[in-house]
Write a protein that holds these residues in place. Structure first.
Motif, PDB file in Angstrom:
ATOM      1  N   LEU A   1       1.150 -21.630  77.629  1.00  0.00           N
ATOM      2  CA  LEU A   1       0.733 -22.483  76.520  1.00  0.00           C
ATOM      3  C   LEU A   1      -0.493 -21.883  75.850  1.00  0.00           C
ATOM      4  O   LEU A   1      -1.388 -21.357  76.518  1.00  0.00           O
ATOM      5  CB  LEU A   1       0.444 -23.893  77.024  1.00  0.00           C
ATOM      6  N   ARG A   2      -0.508 -21.967  74.535  1.00  0.00           N
ATOM      7  CA  ARG A   2      -1.624 -21.408  73.765  1.00  0.00           C
ATOM      8  C   ARG A   2      -2.971 -21.919  74.282  1.00  0.00           C
ATOM      9  O   ARG A   2      -3.939 -21.181  74.352  1.00  0.00           O
ATOM     10  CB  ARG A   2      -1.470 -21.749  72.279  1.00  0.00           C
ATOM     11  N   ARG A   3      -3.019 -23.184  74.670  1.00  0.00           N
ATOM     12  CA  ARG A   3      -4.283 -23.755  75.128  1.00  0.00           C
ATOM     13  C   ARG A   3      -4.809 -23.088  76.401  1.00  0.00           C
ATOM     14  O   ARG A   3      -5.979 -23.229  76.740  1.00  0.00           O
ATOM     15  CB  ARG A   3      -4.143 -25.262  75.314  1.00  0.00           C
ATOM     16  N   ASP A   4      -3.956 -22.336  77.101  1.00  0.00           N
ATOM     17  CA  ASP A   4      -4.365 -21.643  78.325  1.00  0.00           C
ATOM     18  C   ASP A   4      -4.604 -20.153  78.114  1.00  0.00           C
ATOM     19  O   ASP A   4      -4.753 -19.395  79.070  1.00  0.00           O
ATOM     20  CB  ASP A   4      -3.300 -21.845  79.411  1.00  0.00           C
ATOM     21  N   GLN A   5      -4.689 -19.715  76.856  1.00  0.00           N
ATOM     22  CA  GLN A   5      -4.806 -18.282  76.594  1.00  0.00           C
ATOM     23  C   GLN A   5      -6.067 -17.663  77.184  1.00  0.00           C
ATOM     24  O   GLN A   5      -6.036 -16.515  77.633  1.00  0.00           O
ATOM     25  CB  GLN A   5      -4.696 -17.977  75.101  1.00  0.00           C
ATOM     26  N   ALA A   6      -7.177 -18.365  77.216  1.00  0.00           N
ATOM     27  CA  ALA A   6      -8.393 -17.796  77.811  1.00  0.00           C
ATOM     28  C   ALA A   6      -8.199 -17.562  79.310  1.00  0.00           C
ATOM     29  O   ALA A   6      -8.672 -16.556  79.855  1.00  0.00           O
ATOM     30  CB  ALA A   6      -9.594 -18.708  77.559  1.00  0.00           C
TER      31      ALA A   6
ATOM     32  N   GLU B   1       3.029 -23.649  71.785  1.00  0.00           N
ATOM     33  CA  GLU B   1       2.155 -24.772  71.427  1.00  0.00           C
ATOM     34  C   GLU B   1       2.362 -25.960  72.367  1.00  0.00           C
ATOM     35  O   GLU B   1       3.412 -26.100  72.992  1.00  0.00           O
ATOM     36  CB  GLU B   1       2.415 -25.191  69.982  1.00  0.00           C
ATOM     37  N   ALA B   2       1.358 -26.811  72.419  1.00  0.00           N
ATOM     38  CA  ALA B   2       1.439 -28.062  73.172  1.00  0.00           C
ATOM     39  C   ALA B   2       0.534 -29.087  72.511  1.00  0.00           C
ATOM     40  O   ALA B   2      -0.490 -28.730  71.914  1.00  0.00           O
ATOM     41  CB  ALA B   2       1.025 -27.847  74.624  1.00  0.00           C
ATOM     42  N   GLU B   3       0.943 -30.332  72.603  1.00  0.00           N
ATOM     43  CA  GLU B   3       0.108 -31.463  72.194  1.00  0.00           C
ATOM     44  C   GLU B   3       0.131 -32.453  73.346  1.00  0.00           C
ATOM     45  O   GLU B   3       1.179 -33.047  73.629  1.00  0.00           O
ATOM     46  CB  GLU B   3       0.650 -32.111  70.917  1.00  0.00           C
ATOM     47  N   GLY B   4      -0.997 -32.585  74.020  1.00  0.00           N
ATOM     48  CA  GLY B   4      -1.047 -33.468  75.186  1.00  0.00           C
ATOM     49  C   GLY B   4      -0.072 -33.007  76.244  1.00  0.00           C
ATOM     50  O   GLY B   4      -0.128 -31.876  76.704  1.00  0.00           O
TER      51      GLY B   4
ATOM     52  N   GLN C   1       3.184 -32.757  75.719  1.00  0.00           N
ATOM     53  CA  GLN C   1       4.393 -32.307  75.031  1.00  0.00           C
ATOM     54  C   GLN C   1       4.317 -30.824  74.673  1.00  0.00           C
ATOM     55  O   GLN C   1       3.324 -30.372  74.104  1.00  0.00           O
ATOM     56  CB  GLN C   1       4.590 -33.083  73.722  1.00  0.00           C
ATOM     57  N   TRP C   2       5.379 -30.083  74.997  1.00  0.00           N
ATOM     58  CA  TRP C   2       5.567 -28.743  74.469  1.00  0.00           C
ATOM     59  C   TRP C   2       6.069 -28.913  73.043  1.00  0.00           C
ATOM     60  O   TRP C   2       6.893 -29.791  72.765  1.00  0.00           O
ATOM     61  CB  TRP C   2       6.596 -27.987  75.309  1.00  0.00           C
ATOM     62  N   VAL C   3       5.562 -28.075  72.131  1.00  0.00           N
ATOM     63  CA  VAL C   3       5.951 -28.128  70.728  1.00  0.00           C
ATOM     64  C   VAL C   3       6.423 -26.729  70.331  1.00  0.00           C
ATOM     65  O   VAL C   3       5.683 -25.761  70.455  1.00  0.00           O
ATOM     66  CB  VAL C   3       4.756 -28.557  69.835  1.00  0.00           C
ATOM     67  N   SER C   4       7.639 -26.653  69.827  1.00  0.00           N
ATOM     68  CA  SER C   4       8.175 -25.352  69.436  1.00  0.00           C
ATOM     69  C   SER C   4       7.349 -24.752  68.312  1.00  0.00           C
ATOM     70  O   SER C   4       7.014 -25.433  67.341  1.00  0.00           O
ATOM     71  CB  SER C   4       9.625 -25.503  68.958  1.00  0.00           C
ATOM     72  N   ARG C   5       7.054 -23.470  68.426  1.00  0.00           N
ATOM     73  CA  ARG C   5       6.340 -22.794  67.343  1.00  0.00           C
ATOM     74  C   ARG C   5       7.266 -22.552  66.162  1.00  0.00           C
ATOM     75  O   ARG C   5       6.812 -22.250  65.068  1.00  0.00           O
ATOM     76  CB  ARG C   5       5.694 -21.499  67.833  1.00  0.00           C
ATOM     77  N   ARG C   6       8.562 -22.688  66.355  1.00  0.00           N
ATOM     78  CA  ARG C   6       9.516 -22.489  65.261  1.00  0.00           C
ATOM     79  C   ARG C   6       9.653 -23.720  64.374  1.00  0.00           C
ATOM     80  O   ARG C   6       9.925 -23.602  63.192  1.00  0.00           O
ATOM     81  CB  ARG C   6      10.881 -22.104  65.819  1.00  0.00           C
ATOM     82  N   HIS C   7       9.496 -24.897  64.962  1.00  0.00           N
ATOM     83  CA  HIS C   7       9.588 -26.134  64.184  1.00  0.00           C
ATOM     84  C   HIS C   7       8.938 -27.244  64.998  1.00  0.00           C
ATOM     85  O   HIS C   7       9.385 -27.548  66.102  1.00  0.00           O
ATOM     86  CB  HIS C   7      11.049 -26.472  63.871  1.00  0.00           C
ATOM     87  N   SER C   8       7.908 -27.851  64.461  1.00  0.00           N
ATOM     88  CA  SER C   8       7.093 -28.803  65.234  1.00  0.00           C
ATOM     89  C   SER C   8       7.824 -30.082  65.623  1.00  0.00           C
ATOM     90  O   SER C   8       7.329 -30.833  66.459  1.00  0.00           O
ATOM     91  CB  SER C   8       5.819 -29.146  64.458  1.00  0.00           C
ATOM     92  N   THR C   9       8.994 -30.332  65.066  1.00  0.00           N
ATOM     93  CA  THR C   9       9.743 -31.524  65.483  1.00  0.00           C
ATOM     94  C   THR C   9      10.525 -31.286  66.774  1.00  0.00           C
ATOM     95  O   THR C   9      11.010 -32.233  67.382  1.00  0.00           O
ATOM     96  CB  THR C   9      10.729 -31.991  64.380  1.00  0.00           C
ATOM     97  N   ILE C  10      10.645 -30.042  67.184  1.00  0.00           N
ATOM     98  CA  ILE C  10      11.369 -29.713  68.412  1.00  0.00           C
ATOM     99  C   ILE C  10      10.362 -29.738  69.555  1.00  0.00           C
ATOM    100  O   ILE C  10       9.424 -28.948  69.588  1.00  0.00           O
ATOM    101  CB  ILE C  10      12.063 -28.341  68.284  1.00  0.00           C
ATOM    102  N   ARG C  11      10.590 -30.682  70.483  1.00  0.00           N
ATOM    103  CA  ARG C  11       9.619 -30.943  71.553  1.00  0.00           C
ATOM    104  C   ARG C  11      10.309 -31.263  72.866  1.00  0.00           C
ATOM    105  O   ARG C  11      11.460 -31.660  72.878  1.00  0.00           O
ATOM    106  CB  ARG C  11       8.735 -32.136  71.177  1.00  0.00           C
ATOM    107  N   LEU C  12       9.529 -31.130  73.914  1.00  0.00           N
ATOM    108  CA  LEU C  12       9.945 -31.540  75.252  1.00  0.00           C
ATOM    109  C   LEU C  12       8.692 -31.894  76.037  1.00  0.00           C
ATOM    110  O   LEU C  12       7.635 -31.285  75.813  1.00  0.00           O
ATOM    111  CB  LEU C  12      10.619 -30.381  75.991  1.00  0.00           C
ATOM    112  N   PRO C  13       8.791 -32.827  76.976  1.00  0.00           N
ATOM    113  CA  PRO C  13       7.662 -33.000  77.890  1.00  0.00           C
ATOM    114  C   PRO C  13       7.438 -31.676  78.637  1.00  0.00           C
ATOM    115  O   PRO C  13       8.409 -31.016  79.041  1.00  0.00           O
ATOM    116  CB  PRO C  13       8.131 -34.100  78.840  1.00  0.00           C
ATOM    117  N   ILE C  14       6.197 -31.278  78.803  1.00  0.00           N
ATOM    118  CA  ILE C  14       5.895 -30.004  79.471  1.00  0.00           C
ATOM    119  C   ILE C  14       6.519 -29.955  80.861  1.00  0.00           C
ATOM    120  O   ILE C  14       7.008 -28.907  81.283  1.00  0.00           O
ATOM    121  CB  ILE C  14       4.371 -29.756  79.519  1.00  0.00           C
ATOM    122  N   ASP C  15       6.579 -31.091  81.544  1.00  0.00           N
ATOM    123  CA  ASP C  15       7.158 -31.070  82.886  1.00  0.00           C
ATOM    124  C   ASP C  15       8.679 -30.863  82.877  1.00  0.00           C
ATOM    125  O   ASP C  15       9.283 -30.678  83.926  1.00  0.00           O
ATOM    126  CB  ASP C  15       6.772 -32.312  83.688  1.00  0.00           C
TER     127      ASP C  15
END
Length: 188
Positions: free
Chosen positions: A36-41, A97-100, A102-116
């Motif tokens: 996930l982008r948020r874990d890049q560091a 990408e991720a929001e909270g 939810q995984w969010v597809s970088r190809r289209h933000s409406t395509i999502r799944l719970p990260i788990d």
């Protein structure tokens, strides 16, 4: 190396399909890993001794060094990794990408799944991208090997995974040939 990571990660690409199928389907030139982008560091720190390059701009065949402490913003998402400057590329790291939760597809933000639900774990404990998510990425520009991957795991996809994959593909490629086959399998 990634076993000591304190962030979620998944084997991606053809290896993910092979793990889902329970067998190696073909030879691979490198290992794809999704984080996930948020874990890049955190991943940058994990690979601190590696030679890391970012595809910038994406998809143009140009690479530049990924500098320490540099935060990669969208649309940058593809990082090429090798142990030393003279070693061959061995890992392709992809940021998603991720929001909270939810995984969010970088190809289209409406395509999502719970990260788990984004991944599975092999019998030997290796996390890998769920086959329906990997097939979604492969659906953008289908090659012969992607068709092989689709055929290998389609019989293993349950109805919810097939429905999610069909819905996701419809967003990015409404006339994709896999859609008919996903519907045919789901009716049997």
């Amino acid at each position: 190396m990634f076993a000591k990571a304190d962030f979620p990660w998944w084997i991606a690409g053809g290896y993910a399909i092979g793990l889902a199928a329970g067998r190696e389907l073909r030879l691979h030139g490198d290992l794809d890993v999704l984080v996930l982008r948020r874990d890049q560091a955190l991943v940058r720190d994990l690979l601190a001794d590696w030679d890391l390059y970012v595809a910038d701009p994406p998809g143009q065949g140009e690479l530049r060094p990924w500098r320490p402490r540099e935060v990669l913003q969208p649309p940058l998402h593809d990082i090429w990794c090798r142990r030393t400057p003279v070693a061959p590329w061995s890992i392709q790291l992809m940021l998603d990408e991720a929001e909270g939760t939810q995984w969010v597809s970088r190809r289209h933000s409406t395509i999502r799944l719970p990260i788990d639900r984004l991944g599975r774990t092999s019998e030997t404990g290796i996390p890998y991208l769920a086959p329906e998510v990997q097939l979604f990425y492969k659906a953008k520009a289908t090659r012969e090997k992607d068709e092989t991957d689709f055929q290998a795991v389609l019989p293993q996809l349950g109805a919810p995974a097939r429905a999610w994959l069909a819905d996701a593909i419809r967003v990015i490629a409404p006339s994709h040939p896999w859609l008919r086959r996903l519907q045919t399998v789901s009716r049997t």
